[in-house]
Design a protein around this motif. Sequence first.
Motif, PDB file in Angstrom:
ATOM      1  N   VAL A 247       0.851  -1.201   0.000  1.00 62.90           N
ATOM      2  CA  VAL A 247       0.000   0.000   0.000  1.00 62.90           C
ATOM      3  C   VAL A 247       0.879   1.240   0.000  1.00 62.90           C
ATOM      4  CG1 VAL A 247      -1.738   1.327   1.276  1.00 62.90           C
ATOM      5  CG2 VAL A 247      -1.855  -1.182   1.261  1.00 62.90           C
ATOM      6  N   ILE A 248       0.529   2.210  -0.844  1.00 59.87           N
ATOM      7  CA  ILE A 248       1.097   3.557  -0.735  1.00 59.87           C
ATOM      8  C   ILE A 248       0.029   4.459  -0.134  1.00 59.87           C
ATOM      9  CG2 ILE A 248       1.955   5.582  -1.958  1.00 59.87           C
ATOM     10  CD1 ILE A 248       3.182   3.795  -4.037  1.00 59.87           C
ATOM     11  N   ASN A 249       0.344   5.066   1.005  1.00 59.00           N
ATOM     12  CA  ASN A 249      -0.545   6.023   1.664  1.00 59.00           C
ATOM     13  C   ASN A 249       0.020   7.422   1.413  1.00 59.00           C
ATOM     14  OD1 ASN A 249      -1.962   6.239   5.061  1.00 59.00           O
ATOM     15  ND2 ASN A 249      -2.237   7.542   3.283  1.00 59.00           N
ATOM     16  N   SER A 250      -0.556   8.139   0.446  1.00 61.04           N
ATOM     17  CA  SER A 250      -0.095   9.484   0.115  1.00 61.04           C
ATOM     18  C   SER A 250      -0.975  10.517   0.793  1.00 61.04           C
ATOM     19  CB  SER A 250      -0.069   9.693  -1.399  1.00 61.04           C
ATOM     20  OG  SER A 250      -1.313   9.366  -1.979  1.00 61.04           O
ATOM     21  N   ASN A 251      -0.404  11.702   1.030  1.00 61.27           N
ATOM     22  CA  ASN A 251      -1.062  12.687   1.881  1.00 61.27           C
ATOM     23  C   ASN A 251      -1.096  14.062   1.244  1.00 61.27           C
ATOM     24  OD1 ASN A 251      -1.330  11.394   4.866  1.00 61.27           O
ATOM     25  ND2 ASN A 251       0.440  10.556   3.789  1.00 61.27           N
ATOM     26  N   ASP A 252      -2.296  14.644   1.198  1.00 64.34           N
ATOM     27  CA  ASP A 252      -2.526  16.015   0.759  1.00 64.34           C
ATOM     28  C   ASP A 252      -2.058  16.260  -0.681  1.00 64.34           C
ATOM     29  OD1 ASP A 252      -4.119  17.023   2.714  1.00 64.34           O
ATOM     30  OD2 ASP A 252      -2.564  18.139   3.760  1.00 64.34           O
ATOM     31  N   TRP A 253      -2.224  17.497  -1.146  1.00 61.91           N
ATOM     32  CA  TRP A 253      -2.065  17.753  -2.580  1.00 61.91           C
ATOM     33  C   TRP A 253      -0.632  17.534  -3.054  1.00 61.91           C
ATOM     34  CZ3 TRP A 253       1.386  21.109  -4.691  1.00 61.91           C
ATOM     35  CH2 TRP A 253       1.865  22.161  -3.919  1.00 61.91           C
ATOM     36  N   HIS A 254       0.336  17.710  -2.161  1.00 65.80           N
ATOM     37  CA  HIS A 254       1.741  17.584  -2.552  1.00 65.80           C
ATOM     38  C   HIS A 254       2.057  16.185  -3.073  1.00 65.80           C
ATOM     39  CE1 HIS A 254       0.997  19.874   1.193  1.00 65.80           C
ATOM     40  NE2 HIS A 254       1.515  20.863   0.497  1.00 65.80           N
ATOM     41  N   ALA A 255       1.302  15.196  -2.591  1.00 60.71           N
ATOM     42  CA  ALA A 255       1.488  13.813  -3.033  1.00 60.71           C
ATOM     43  C   ALA A 255       0.298  13.320  -3.844  1.00 60.71           C
ATOM     44  CB  ALA A 255       1.715  12.902  -1.820  1.00 60.71           C
ATOM     45  N   GLY A 256      -0.538  14.247  -4.300  1.00 62.19           N
ATOM     46  CA  GLY A 256      -1.752  13.862  -5.014  1.00 62.19           C
ATOM     47  C   GLY A 256      -1.502  13.141  -6.316  1.00 62.19           C
ATOM     48  N   LEU A 257      -0.356  13.408  -6.963  1.00 57.67           N
ATOM     49  CA  LEU A 257      -0.087  12.785  -8.258  1.00 57.67           C
ATOM     50  C   LEU A 257       0.452  11.367  -8.140  1.00 57.67           C
ATOM     51  CD1 LEU A 257       1.529  15.689 -10.323  1.00 57.67           C
ATOM     52  CD2 LEU A 257      -0.810  14.818 -10.449  1.00 57.67           C
ATOM     53  N   ILE A 258       0.748  10.912  -6.934  1.00 56.23           N
ATOM     54  CA  ILE A 258       1.283   9.553  -6.774  1.00 56.23           C
ATOM     55  C   ILE A 258       0.360   8.526  -7.426  1.00 56.23           C
ATOM     56  CG2 ILE A 258       1.714   7.730  -5.082  1.00 56.23           C
ATOM     57  CD1 ILE A 258       3.992   9.592  -5.037  1.00 56.23           C
TER      58      ILE A 258
END
Length: 482
Positions: A128-139
């Motif tokens: 699982v990749i847990n990305s956070n907020d807009w800075h990581a939105g493109l993940i």
Amino acid sequence: MKVLYVASEAVPFVKTGGLADVAGSLPKELKKQGVDVRVILPKFSKIPEEYRDKMEHVYDGTIYVSWREKFVGIDKYELDGVIYYFVDNVEYFYRDGVYGYDDDAERFSFFCRAVLNCLPAIDFFPDVINSNDWHAGLISVLLKLEHRGDERYEKIKTLYTIHNLKYQGVFPKDVMDDVLGLDWKYFNNGDLEFYDAVNFMKGGIIYSDFVSTVSKTYAQEIQYEYFGEHLDGLLRSRRDDLYGIVNGIDYDAFNPATDKHLFENYDGENELTAFEKKANNKVKLQELLNLPQGRKIPVVSMVTRLVAAKGLDLVVRMMDELLQHEDFQFILLGTGDKVYEDWFKGLAWRFPNKVSTNIYFSNELAQRIYASSDIFLMPSNYEPCGIGQLIAMRYGAAPVVRETGGLKDTVHQYDKYTQEGNGFVFANYNAHEMMYAIKRALSTYGNFEVWTKIVSNAMKSDYSWKNSAKEYIDLYQKLMQK
């Protein structure tokens, strides 16, 4: 279970807001509960030298940001059993600030690409990749669009966590090809388009397998227009995959029994001793801030950013009246919009024996205020989760809050019949409702038996990461079965 936690900031490396507290404490608890969790963030120049000097360099390479070929380095550091990776690029991340630059779209699209492209280099392909907020939105966007056909990537599930829907990463549409290097069809079909601009957060919501936010109430609120920041329709369409998990706080970092900033330490196990030592802290803080000293004078405090979302218009409307007619002291710590800074300075001028206004931020003073306060005021217009009320309860200050977001999930009105509840709440964004809630708290403060019960309930409320981390693990497991 292997989890890669992607964030733009994390305590103790770099912090501008609450995301850093979460990214610095949740992975630590996940690790304790048996998750192989790694954290990855940009290597900002603001990271203290004590950490930078001890990082292990593990990779050098290049990646493309559309037509630009850029250097990428990966450094590694272990803290509290958690491995942290840092994406290095001097051009993008060695600056005086963290956010707010004209090329933020380029900087954070580079970051997202680097995270994905460097997985082979760090030999870590998570479940699982847990990305956070807009800075990581493109993940999630880049994972789905640029790594198709690679079995190592196609097995990865994605959770996108929204910490504050107001900040979405919206940029001019020409970043589609000039920065992102993506086909215009993903703009034209609405996946990334947002009022003729590109929205990183919208992409994260659409392309992630699950979406979460930082309290159960906020997960419901953002599906309505008032809180939805023009994404409420999209969030309603994803309601079956939208989850709310309330934030916790690091009980090692926020512990009145060991906090080195306090005048005197105490814990909640012995209520009478705790009250005695809180009163000692109060008197010493009053002396430090040049307020009249009195153990029985109730202290109401705010430690906050001075912005409208924090409910300051309600405070501006009612605080003069309250101070004129009620016997209490008011202590404020924070910075923000100049109009509020000036108003609170004026309040201290009008009530020099009742008000201490501190227009700066000091972690030491913040901790002393929490430990010395009887009542902690947090009348937010909206609050995705909130950390101030959790720290206040941990330190034995009864919160007065508006019923919204995480404040509703964590603070419950005291019931004199059942003796349950840990604070005082009001429902509507209304200055008089806030005033009456403060008056209820001040009136109750005069009843020592009842007040000790409220404070005891507050200090015994468990908002450590233990329970919330378990909910994240359950959600990760559900994702892996999807």
